[in-house]
Scaffold this motif. Sequence first.
Motif, mmCIF file in Angstrom:
data_model
loop_
_atom_site.group_PDB
_atom_site.id
_atom_site.type_symbol
_atom_site.label_atom_id
_atom_site.label_comp_id
_atom_site.label_asym_id
_atom_site.label_seq_id
_atom_site.Cartn_x
_atom_site.Cartn_y
_atom_site.Cartn_z
ATOM 1 N N GLY A 228 32.880 114.830 13.042
ATOM 2 C CA GLY A 228 33.731 115.973 12.727
ATOM 3 C C GLY A 228 33.248 117.250 13.386
ATOM 4 O O GLY A 228 34.049 118.050 13.886
ATOM 5 N N LEU A 229 31.941 117.441 13.398
ATOM 6 C CA LEU A 229 31.379 118.622 14.061
ATOM 7 C C LEU A 229 31.650 118.591 15.563
ATOM 8 O O LEU A 229 32.014 119.613 16.164
ATOM 9 C CB LEU A 229 29.877 118.714 13.794
ATOM 10 C CG LEU A 229 29.483 119.008 12.345
ATOM 11 C CD1 LEU A 229 27.971 118.850 12.166
ATOM 12 C CD2 LEU A 229 29.937 120.383 11.937
ATOM 13 N N LEU A 230 31.474 117.431 16.166
ATOM 14 C CA LEU A 230 31.756 117.293 17.600
ATOM 15 C C LEU A 230 33.245 117.520 17.868
ATOM 16 O O LEU A 230 33.618 118.198 18.835
ATOM 17 C CB LEU A 230 31.321 115.917 18.105
ATOM 18 C CG LEU A 230 29.812 115.675 18.124
ATOM 19 C CD1 LEU A 230 29.504 114.198 18.315
ATOM 20 C CD2 LEU A 230 29.155 116.513 19.208
ATOM 21 N N HIS A 231 34.085 116.962 17.008
ATOM 22 C CA HIS A 231 35.534 117.138 17.142
ATOM 23 C C HIS A 231 35.900 118.617 17.074
ATOM 24 O O HIS A 231 36.698 119.104 17.884
ATOM 25 C CB HIS A 231 36.246 116.353 16.044
ATOM 26 C CG HIS A 231 37.733 116.318 16.194
ATOM 27 N ND1 HIS A 231 38.546 117.366 15.830
ATOM 28 C CD2 HIS A 231 38.548 115.344 16.666
ATOM 29 C CE1 HIS A 231 39.793 117.045 16.073
ATOM 30 N NE2 HIS A 231 39.822 115.821 16.579
ATOM 31 N N ASN A 232 35.304 119.343 16.123
ATOM 32 C CA ASN A 232 35.586 120.769 15.999
ATOM 33 C C ASN A 232 35.170 121.539 17.248
ATOM 34 O O ASN A 232 35.868 122.457 17.689
ATOM 35 C CB ASN A 232 34.882 121.348 14.777
ATOM 36 C CG ASN A 232 35.472 120.850 13.472
ATOM 37 O OD1 ASN A 232 36.567 120.297 13.444
ATOM 38 N ND2 ASN A 232 34.730 121.031 12.394
ATOM 39 N N GLY A 233 34.031 121.179 17.827
ATOM 40 C CA GLY A 233 33.588 121.827 19.057
ATOM 41 C C GLY A 233 34.526 121.546 20.213
ATOM 42 O O GLY A 233 34.867 122.448 20.995
ATOM 43 N N LEU A 234 34.973 120.302 20.313
ATOM 44 C CA LEU A 234 35.925 119.945 21.368
ATOM 45 C C LEU A 234 37.265 120.651 21.148
ATOM 46 O O LEU A 234 37.904 121.088 22.107
ATOM 47 C CB LEU A 234 36.118 118.426 21.413
ATOM 48 C CG LEU A 234 34.900 117.624 21.869
ATOM 49 C CD1 LEU A 234 35.092 116.144 21.553
ATOM 50 C CD2 LEU A 234 34.632 117.831 23.352
ATOM 51 N N ALA B 242 43.671 115.559 26.158
ATOM 52 C CA ALA B 242 42.370 114.976 25.801
ATOM 53 C C ALA B 242 42.418 114.479 24.359
ATOM 54 O O ALA B 242 42.809 115.211 23.450
ATOM 55 C CB ALA B 242 41.259 116.007 25.964
ATOM 56 N N ASP B 243 42.040 113.227 24.143
ATOM 57 C CA ASP B 243 42.003 112.631 22.807
ATOM 58 C C ASP B 243 40.681 113.030 22.151
ATOM 59 O O ASP B 243 39.636 112.437 22.435
ATOM 60 C CB ASP B 243 42.131 111.115 22.918
ATOM 61 C CG ASP B 243 42.170 110.417 21.571
ATOM 62 O OD1 ASP B 243 41.747 111.015 20.550
ATOM 63 O OD2 ASP B 243 42.603 109.253 21.537
ATOM 64 N N LEU C 224 36.954 111.283 22.237
ATOM 65 C CA LEU C 224 35.839 111.972 22.886
ATOM 66 C C LEU C 224 34.692 112.238 21.921
ATOM 67 O O LEU C 224 33.522 112.054 22.270
ATOM 68 C CB LEU C 224 36.311 113.283 23.514
ATOM 69 C CG LEU C 224 37.199 113.170 24.749
ATOM 70 C CD1 LEU C 224 37.681 114.546 25.170
ATOM 71 C CD2 LEU C 224 36.477 112.472 25.876
ATOM 72 N N SER C 225 35.007 112.646 20.704
ATOM 73 C CA SER C 225 33.943 112.915 19.734
ATOM 74 C C SER C 225 33.219 111.625 19.354
ATOM 75 O O SER C 225 32.001 111.618 19.202
ATOM 76 C CB SER C 225 34.488 113.634 18.500
ATOM 77 O OG SER C 225 35.458 112.868 17.827
ATOM 78 N N LEU C 226 33.943 110.523 19.251
ATOM 79 C CA LEU C 226 33.304 109.241 18.957
ATOM 80 C C LEU C 226 32.437 108.783 20.127
ATOM 81 O O LEU C 226 31.334 108.269 19.924
ATOM 82 C CB LEU C 226 34.356 108.183 18.625
ATOM 83 C CG LEU C 226 33.830 106.825 18.206
ATOM 84 C CD1 LEU C 226 32.934 106.937 16.976
ATOM 85 C CD2 LEU C 226 34.984 105.872 17.942
#
Length: 74
Positions: free
Chosen positions: A5-11, A24-25, A29-31
Motif C-alpha cells: 500500500g505504501l509503494l502504491h501510494n508513492g506510485l 501504468a498498473d 508495479l507495487s507488487l
Amino acid sequence: MRWQGLLHNGLQAMRDRGDLRTDADLDHLSLALLAALQGGSLLSQTMSTTRPLRASLSAALTYVHSFATAGAGP
C-alpha cells in the motif's frame, strides 16, 4: 498488505505529478517492487552478499521506469 500500500501510494503520487503514464498498473508495479525487495533480501541473507538485492531492485526500478512519461526526471 501495508508495504504494498505504501509503494502504491508513492506510485500514485508519481502518476498524479505526471511522472508515470496513466496506463501504468499501480497494483502490479507495487507488487513487483515488493517482490523484488523481499526476494532480493532473502537471497542476500542466504548468500551473505548484497548482490541479489541490488540486482532485483535495479530490475524492478527499471521496469517502473519503463512507464515513465517523456517529461519525467532521471
